[in-house]
Design an enzyme around this catalytic site. Structure first.
Site, PDB file in Angstrom:
ATOM      1  N   GLN A 159       3.056   3.806   7.379  1.00 17.71           N
ATOM      2  CA  GLN A 159       2.141   2.616   6.513  1.00 17.71           C
ATOM      3  C   GLN A 159       1.060   3.619   5.878  1.00 17.71           C
ATOM      4  O   GLN A 159       0.591   4.391   6.603  1.00 17.71           O
ATOM      5  CB  GLN A 159       1.857   1.426   7.276  1.00 17.71           C
ATOM      6  CG  GLN A 159       2.974   0.494   7.172  1.00 17.71           C
ATOM      7  CD  GLN A 159       2.577  -0.690   8.080  1.00 17.71           C
ATOM      8  OE1 GLN A 159       2.666  -0.783   9.446  1.00 17.71           O
ATOM      9  NE2 GLN A 159       2.365  -1.772   7.387  1.00 17.71           N
ATOM     10  N   SER A 160       0.538   3.194   4.695  1.00 17.28           N
ATOM     11  CA  SER A 160      -0.499   4.139   4.052  1.00 17.28           C
ATOM     12  C   SER A 160      -1.820   4.150   4.476  1.00 17.28           C
ATOM     13  O   SER A 160      -2.542   5.108   4.695  1.00 17.28           O
ATOM     14  CB  SER A 160      -0.560   3.747   2.583  1.00 17.28           C
ATOM     15  OG  SER A 160       0.716   3.641   1.990  1.00 17.28           O
ATOM     16  N   THR A 161      -2.368   3.109   5.171  1.00 13.66           N
ATOM     17  CA  THR A 161      -3.655   2.984   5.730  1.00 13.66           C
ATOM     18  C   THR A 161      -3.687   2.385   7.071  1.00 13.66           C
ATOM     19  O   THR A 161      -2.615   1.413   7.254  1.00 13.66           O
ATOM     20  CB  THR A 161      -4.534   2.312   4.739  1.00 13.66           C
ATOM     21  OG1 THR A 161      -4.142   0.919   4.742  1.00 13.66           O
ATOM     22  CG2 THR A 161      -4.606   3.025   3.515  1.00 13.66           C
ATOM     23  N   GLN A 166      -3.352  -1.582   6.515  1.00 15.14           N
ATOM     24  CA  GLN A 166      -2.347  -2.139   6.508  1.00 15.14           C
ATOM     25  C   GLN A 166      -1.760  -2.192   8.021  1.00 15.14           C
ATOM     26  O   GLN A 166      -1.075  -3.133   8.174  1.00 15.14           O
ATOM     27  CB  GLN A 166      -1.526  -1.079   5.811  1.00 15.14           C
ATOM     28  CG  GLN A 166      -1.634  -1.264   4.341  1.00 15.14           C
ATOM     29  CD  GLN A 166      -0.791  -0.410   3.345  1.00 15.14           C
ATOM     30  OE1 GLN A 166       0.078   0.233   3.959  1.00 15.14           O
ATOM     31  NE2 GLN A 166      -1.101  -0.260   2.015  1.00 15.14           N
TER      32      GLN A 166
END
Length: 447
Positions: free
Chosen positions: A20-22, A25
């Site tokens: 997941q990107s961050t 998230q």
């Protein structure tokens, strides 16, 4: 069991890749994380023994635009390349990578080692033409989706910025009021420190001298942090050059709302985005400039003058003919001596033990024309002594009056520094009184 899954695949590992990107998230979108972990159960249902299922989840919270910093993705590529993996599983193609180059590289390696690709839609064999087309389309669509999301988000931000309503972390000296408007910090100590920095730059002329003034007088510099769990927290610490130059370069202190002063440039090495470089844009390329948007510390004209002064203070030699600040050294006339032959500025050169003997040389012709010789060179001791004698002879009563005026200005600066300390003492007394009141109330409750 799907006909594409053969015994040769089941004899090797099935790797479930999570990303997941961050970190936000990961913390907030738990459902997506749970769905990715559930792929291990799907691999078990497709025939892999649980002991043969590996979960790679160290890339949670990392962007898929590049493979830099994604250790598990590199582990996955290495394991697939060694033929240790029978299938790789991810929720969708974007989990592996947002870059088409990285996606197709993974597909090529999977095809060479006969490794299946499995997502929530189906099972794909990279050696099958139809499956290869679908996988290629999925990678293209992931890249297109990212591009579309970026355009929508950037368009919305720019539209809001044009109205002066896009809120960013305010610089030290400003806070947002309950209505969301940018106002001057209510802490008088913060305001006094900011105003003192601008005042000292008017007098001293360089950011380094301003920083040294704060350090010599032991005046702390404020900073408000706007991270999560630290929103608006005020910290006091020693002034450093970076904070002073950032203060002087920021047009927000003129009461101007500005957006788009910088842009990000991807630095590509060996076909990979290694880092993102922040580039400062010239003023005519700023996207939004709204004057008189909030209360100011200095005028717009003073801000432009400060920027020009900082540019002139740069020690880098440019070809625009601007006067630059001389660097350290014994030579008295750095940057002031003009070559009698070509009219260009001469540079100091130092010789002897410890560089105790100075000479002025004209090397501009060599730099511009490629000539290896020196246009003109002269010893510096005689010239420096002649100039020093001439200056001392020229001192008169008027110059003494000017010197007294400078001493008076220094006294005013000392008073400003004392005011800053008085504000700190007042804040300390207030906090001590408040602690005493709280302790008294607590004792009353206990009794």
């Amino acid at each position: 069991m799907n006909s594409k899954i053969r015994t040769s695949h089941l004899e090797r590992r099935a790797v479930v890749y999570l990303r997941q990107s961050t970190l936000t998230q990961v913390e907030s979108h738990r459902e997506s994380t749970d769905r990715q972990y559930a792929l291990a159960d799907r691999a078990s249902g497709l025939g892999w023994d649980k002991s043969q299922i590996s979960v790679f989840d160290n890339d949670l919270g990392k962007s898929g635009q590049t493979t830099t910093g994604r250790e598990d993705f590199h582990r996955l590529m290495a394991a697939v390349g060694l033929g240790e993996v029978g299938a790789v599983l991810a929720l969708e193609a974007s989990r592996f990578s947002r870059s088409q180059a990285d996606w197709h590289k993974l597909i090529d390696i999977c095809a060479l080692t006969d490794t299946l690709v499995i997502d929530h839609d189906g099972i794909y064999d990279p050696n099958d033409f139809n499956d290869r087309v679908i996988l290629g389309f999925k990678g293209t669509w992931s890249h297109t989706e990212l591009h579309g999301m970026r355009l929508r988000l950037q368009g919305a931000k720019l539209n809001k910025a044009k109205k002066g309503e896009l809120r960013c972390s305010p610089p030290t000296g400003y806070v947002y009021d309950p209505e969301g408007k940018l106002v001057i910090d209510p802490d008088e100590g913060v305001v006094a420190a900011i105003k003192l920095a601008f005042q000292q730059f008017r007098v001293l002329g360089t950011a380094f001298k301003v920083m040294r003034y704060f350090c010599i007088n032991d005046i702390p510099f404020p900073r408000r942090r706007w991270r999560q769990k630290q929103i608006g927290t005020l910290y006091w610490g020693p002034a450093n050059l970076s904070r002073i130059t950032t203060l002087l370069h920021n047009p927000t202190y003129t009461g101007t709302y500005v957006y788009g002063r910088r842009r990000c440039i991807n630095v590509i090495e060996d076909g990979q985005i290694k880092k993102v470089k922040i580039q400062t844009l010239p003023q005519d390329e700023w996207k939004v400039i709204i004057h008189n948007a909030h209360e100011a510390y200095i005028s717009w004209e003073e801000y432009l003058s400060n920027c020009e002064r900082l540019k002139q203070n740069s020690p880098v030699s440019l070809s625009d003919g601007c006067q630059r600040t001389p660097r350290e050294g014994f030579a008295l006339l750095q940057g002031l001596v003009i070559c009698g032959k070509c009219g260009r500025k001469m540079s100091p050169r130092y010789h002897g033990n410890g560089g105790c003997r100075a000479a002025y040389e004209c090397t501009q012709a060599r730099k511009q024309d490629g000539n290896m010789g020196v246009c003109w060179s002269v010893a510096g001791a005689a010239i420096d002594k002649a100039i020093a004698d001439h200056v001392l002879e020229a001192i008169s009563s008027e110059q003494l009056d000017i010197s007294l005026a400078v001493l008076s200005e220094l006294d005013d600066q000392a008073q400003e520094a004392d005011k800053t300390w008085q504000l700190r003492l007042e804040r300390g007394r207030y906090e001590a009184d408040r602690a005493i009141v709280n302790m008294t109330q607590l004792n009353q409750k206990i009794v």
